[in-house]
Design a protein around this motif. Sequence first.
Motif, PDB file in Angstrom:
ATOM      1  N   SER A 146      -5.029  41.471  52.553  1.00 45.89           N
ATOM      2  CA  SER A 146      -5.645  40.806  53.761  1.00 45.89           C
ATOM      3  C   SER A 146      -7.210  40.643  53.213  1.00 45.89           C
ATOM      4  N   ASP A 169      -8.713  37.127  55.293  1.00 45.58           N
ATOM      5  CA  ASP A 169      -8.094  37.962  57.168  1.00 45.58           C
ATOM      6  C   ASP A 169      -8.319  39.643  57.362  1.00 45.58           C
ATOM      7  N   ARG A 205      -8.620  40.570  60.651  1.00 41.38           N
ATOM      8  CA  ARG A 205      -8.590  40.859  61.411  1.00 41.38           C
ATOM      9  C   ARG A 205      -6.915  41.886  60.633  1.00 41.38           C
ATOM     10  N   GLY A 226      -8.949  44.990  59.047  1.00 40.22           N
ATOM     11  CA  GLY A 226      -8.746  45.782  60.451  1.00 40.22           C
ATOM     12  C   GLY A 226      -7.587  46.169  61.197  1.00 40.22           C
ATOM     13  N   LEU A 227      -5.707  45.905  61.331  1.00 39.86           N
ATOM     14  CA  LEU A 227      -5.367  46.656  61.834  1.00 39.86           C
ATOM     15  C   LEU A 227      -4.314  47.822  60.817  1.00 39.86           C
ATOM     16  N   HIS A 275       1.284  45.747  61.043  1.00 35.68           N
ATOM     17  CA  HIS A 275       0.852  43.999  59.684  1.00 35.68           C
ATOM     18  C   HIS A 275       1.357  44.584  59.191  1.00 35.68           C
TER      19      HIS A 275
END
Length: 254
Positions: free
Chosen positions: A94, A99, A101, A104-105, A133
């Motif tokens: 990610s 990415d 977000r 982080g997920l 994710h």
Amino acid sequence: MSSLQSSAKIAQALVAAAVLTACSTYQDPATRTAGINDPYEAENRQVHAFNKGLDRNLVRPVSKGYAAVVPPEIRDTVNNFSTNLSMPGVALNSLLQGDLRGAGLASTRFVMNTTIGLAGFVDAATELNIPQHDTDFGETLAVWGVGEGAYVELPVIGPSTQRDAVGFVTDVLTNPLTVVTLNTSPEQYIPPTAMAGAVLNDRDRLSGTIDSILYESADSYALSRSIYLQNRRFELEGGDASDEVDPFLDPYDN
């Protein structure tokens, strides 16, 4: 393994990925983003026959035995554990895709499930409404503009493309947990053992669909190829997994 050695291995994997995917992009500039590019069909069909025999004689019966002996609740916890082990790699990819977000997920899910989720056997993150994710280095390469290359079927692994094959190898080599447990006994066997349990569980859970594709279709190779390419392209375009291609569509309808 020292941090310097780990960094070197990661750098080597990324360099190899760049070289191999550059070659795959060069091989098919006109068709790599549309239609089916399968210049190795004869070889792929041989590998498909091997994989089909492996499924018939080993994976399918073992998965049925696994499901018969191990309760569903235990099988689900193994799946949760295996998925949690992949989260550091998901976070890394990610970041490589820009990415934040997603990174982080994945990081949050890993921390939550590793702690209050009892090392990942319980999917506490989902219970706390933290979205799932998933991504991989094949998608990272796609984000970087690398073409998918030719279709290939890999021994044991199954349907893929040149880009996704490089991505798979790179994910294995660069996953932080793989690096940490490398040459560490018995911890080095934990990730592959968990993955094997998850594969057996999924094989049994999807038995009806997989058996229909492999053993009831007129051309299981063409159908598997069509399903993989259509679903993978849809996924990389940001589609919802629930809207993936019907596995019983005409494999030649592209």
